[in-house]
Scaffold this motif. Structure first.
Motif, short mmCIF file in Angstrom:
data_model
loop_
_atom_site.label_atom_id
_atom_site.label_comp_id
_atom_site.label_asym_id
_atom_site.label_seq_id
_atom_site.Cartn_x
_atom_site.Cartn_y
_atom_site.Cartn_z
N SER A 65 0.82 -1.20 0.00
CA SER A 65 0.00 0.00 0.00
C SER A 65 0.86 1.26 0.00
O SER A 65 0.62 2.20 -0.76
CB SER A 65 -0.92 0.00 1.22
N SER A 66 1.89 1.28 0.84
CA SER A 66 2.76 2.45 0.92
C SER A 66 3.53 2.66 -0.37
O SER A 66 3.65 3.79 -0.88
CB SER A 66 3.74 2.29 2.09
N ILE A 67 4.05 1.57 -0.92
CA ILE A 67 4.83 1.68 -2.17
C ILE A 67 3.94 2.12 -3.32
O ILE A 67 4.33 2.96 -4.14
CB ILE A 67 5.51 0.33 -2.48
N SER A 68 2.74 1.59 -3.41
CA SER A 68 1.82 1.96 -4.48
C SER A 68 1.44 3.43 -4.40
O SER A 68 1.40 4.14 -5.40
CB SER A 68 0.56 1.09 -4.44
N THR A 69 1.15 3.90 -3.18
CA THR A 69 0.79 5.30 -3.00
C THR A 69 1.93 6.22 -3.40
O THR A 69 1.74 7.22 -4.11
CB THR A 69 0.41 5.57 -1.53
N LEU A 70 3.14 5.89 -2.95
CA LEU A 70 4.30 6.72 -3.28
C LEU A 70 4.59 6.67 -4.77
O LEU A 70 4.88 7.71 -5.39
CB LEU A 70 5.52 6.24 -2.49
N SER A 71 4.51 5.50 -5.38
CA SER A 71 4.79 5.36 -6.81
C SER A 71 3.79 6.16 -7.63
O SER A 71 4.17 6.86 -8.58
CB SER A 71 4.74 3.89 -7.22
N ALA A 72 2.51 6.06 -7.30
CA ALA A 72 1.48 6.78 -8.04
C ALA A 72 1.70 8.29 -7.93
O ALA A 72 1.58 9.03 -8.91
CB ALA A 72 0.10 6.41 -7.53
N ARG A 76 7.22 12.63 1.30
CA ARG A 76 8.35 12.53 2.22
C ARG A 76 7.99 11.69 3.43
O ARG A 76 8.82 10.93 3.95
CB ARG A 76 8.81 13.93 2.65
N ALA A 77 6.75 11.82 3.89
CA ALA A 77 6.32 11.02 5.06
C ALA A 77 6.31 9.54 4.72
O ALA A 77 6.76 8.70 5.52
CB ALA A 77 4.93 11.47 5.50
N ILE A 78 5.81 9.19 3.53
CA ILE A 78 5.79 7.78 3.12
C ILE A 78 7.21 7.26 2.92
O ILE A 78 7.55 6.15 3.35
CB ILE A 78 4.96 7.60 1.83
N MET A 79 8.06 8.07 2.27
CA MET A 79 9.44 7.66 2.05
C MET A 79 10.16 7.44 3.38
O MET A 79 10.92 6.49 3.55
CB MET A 79 10.17 8.70 1.21
N SER A 80 9.92 8.34 4.33
CA SER A 80 10.53 8.21 5.65
C SER A 80 10.09 6.91 6.31
O SER A 80 10.90 6.19 6.91
CB SER A 80 10.14 9.41 6.52
N HIS A 81 8.80 6.60 6.19
CA HIS A 81 8.27 5.38 6.80
C HIS A 81 8.89 4.14 6.14
O HIS A 81 9.32 3.20 6.82
CB HIS A 81 6.75 5.34 6.66
N LEU A 82 8.95 4.13 4.80
CA LEU A 82 9.52 2.99 4.09
C LEU A 82 11.00 2.82 4.42
O LEU A 82 11.48 1.69 4.58
CB LEU A 82 9.33 3.16 2.58
N THR A 83 11.70 3.92 4.54
CA THR A 83 13.12 3.86 4.91
C THR A 83 13.29 3.20 6.27
O THR A 83 14.15 2.34 6.47
CB THR A 83 13.74 5.27 4.93
N ALA A 84 12.44 3.59 7.22
CA ALA A 84 12.53 3.02 8.57
C ALA A 84 12.20 1.53 8.56
O ALA A 84 12.90 0.73 9.20
CB ALA A 84 11.57 3.77 9.50
N VAL A 85 11.17 1.14 7.82
CA VAL A 85 10.76 -0.26 7.80
C VAL A 85 11.83 -1.12 7.12
O VAL A 85 12.20 -2.18 7.64
CB VAL A 85 9.41 -0.44 7.09
N MET A 86 12.33 -0.68 5.96
CA MET A 86 13.34 -1.47 5.26
C MET A 86 14.63 -1.55 6.08
O MET A 86 15.30 -2.59 6.09
CB MET A 86 13.61 -0.87 3.89
N SER A 87 14.99 -0.47 6.75
CA SER A 87 16.17 -0.49 7.61
C SER A 87 15.98 -1.46 8.77
O SER A 87 16.91 -2.16 9.17
CB SER A 87 16.46 0.91 8.14
N LEU A 88 14.76 -1.49 9.33
CA LEU A 88 14.45 -2.43 10.40
C LEU A 88 14.62 -3.87 9.92
O LEU A 88 15.26 -4.69 10.59
CB LEU A 88 13.01 -2.22 10.88
#
Length: 378
Positions: free
Chosen positions: A200-207, A261-273
């Motif tokens: 969901s996050s990736i799709s929203t950011l990509s769109a 930026r908020a979505i990218m920040s969240h994805l960065t945190a999750v992938m880093s985790l």
């Protein structure tokens, strides 16, 4: 009927380009190749038990017995599989773009044909490069009758080649690689909601990224204006106590909306985790599990410092080194949490999206502990 998403990216061109550009792997006779596949499958099954012991995650129980979602592939096989993964992951975003910009999907027009082929060729070139550098991958977005909840891919020629280059024990190296990848498999088994959350996050950011073309000139102008203003402040000595981020990073941030930026920040945190957690598991492995683990770690880390100029350039373009830095941050986060509150308490992170760390918490793990209401161990 052709999907609008397939008219924006020519996936056949992507697949063909990747297959054509994939560099050859180490030569192996059929019998040796078959043995490598069998050895990798055995290492994958064995690794799950160690991941279970180290993490204490009950989701790991029984995963080693089920090998249906473990796929041992060559380089073209990996690039083909990832072409399909990209297609599945990007289709919702591409369809949203096509709905807003029907001119992009005027089937048969020269612009559509050339544009989709060029995009497909670019994607294929990226996958070809990566296919020679990836040892393994858990793909949580794959879904099939055989592997409904994702699949683990081990790239046999790369594992053989790197083990030869490092001159390390082949059995130990296979198990070491599988420990990392099986940790990812266990993560998504422990957090079955995580797949849809990321999609969901990736799709929203990509769109948002793909559909924001019209606003780019204005946003670039604003970014340049902001950078000039900061430069004036720097010359005036107003930033001496707070060095600014590199200009390129600030420019990229300015080109994104606050929501992006908020979505990218969240994805960065999750992938880093996810990567940091896998690295912590690998670091918990001692000689009783992988006898030559210290040698493997030392030589593998040294290998990263001896890249060719071309490989360094490609890695910069794909921001792979930036991602590696993020993953080291994730490892520090996980290590601090485990040391402070214990592994069992850390494992609550897989219970819901609300338990995932923010990017700020990733760099300040005590903030996550405080938000979750945990008490440090005595």
């Amino acid at each position: 009927m052709t999907s609008p998403a397939d008219l924006i990216i020519n996936w056949d061109v992507a697949r063909a380009t990747a297959s054509r550009l994939v560099p050859p792997g180490p030569p192996l006779r059929p019998a040796a190749a078959a043995q490598e596949v069998a050895d990798l499958r055995r290492a994958a099954a064995e690794a799950v038990g160690y991941v279970h012991t180290i993490t204490g995650l009950s989701a790991a129980e029984g995963l080693g017995e089920d090998q249906r979602d473990v796929l041992v592939v060559d380089r073209p096989g990996w690039s083909t599989a990832n072409t399909e993964s990209f297609r599945r992951l990007l289709t919702p975003a591409l369809e949203a773009v096509a709905e807003k910009k029907p001119q992009l999907v005027s089937e048969g027009s020269s612009a559509q044909v050339v544009g989709s082929a060029a995009t497909g060729a670019e994607l294929g070139g990226i996958l070809a490069f990566l296919s020679a550098n990836v040892l393994g991958q858990f793909d949580p977005f794959h879904s099939s009758e055989r592997a409904p909840a994702g699949r683990l891919m081990l790239v046999a020629p790369n594992i053989v080649e790197i083990a030869q280059q490092l001159n390390v024990d082949r059995d130990d190296f296979r198990l070491w690689v599988c420990l990392h990848e099986q940790t990812h498999r266990v993560q998504f088994a422990a957090a079955p909601w995580l797949r849809e959350h990321l999609m969901s996050s990736i799709s929203t950011l990509s769109a948002s990224t793909l559909s924001g073309v019209e606003s780019l000139p204005q946003r670039i102008a604003e970014a340049v204006k902001s950078l000039r203003q900061e430069a004036k402040q720097d010359r005036a000595g107003q930033h001496d106590d707070a060095p600014a981020a590199p200009a390129r990073n600030r420019l990229l941030e300015a080109l994104q909306s606050p929501e992006d930026r908020a979505i990218m920040s969240h994805l960065t945190a999750v992938m880093s985790l996810l990567e940091g957690h896998a690295n912590v598991v690998m670091d918990a492995v001692d000689a009783s599990i992988v006898p030559t683990v210290k040698t493997i770690r030392r030589r593998f880390e040294q290998r990263g410092k001896n890249r060719s100029p071309l490989e360094k350039l490609v890695r910069k373009l794909l921001q792979l080194d930036a991602k590696a830095a993020q993953y080291r941050d994730g490892q520090k986060f996980v290590g601090h949490i485990v040391d402070t509150v214990g592994m069992e308490t850390f494992n609550t992170i897989w219970e819901s999206p609300e338990h995932l760390p923010t990017e700020h918490e990733l760099h300040n793990p005590d903030k996550w502990i405080e938000r979750m209401g945990f008490t440090p161990q005595g």
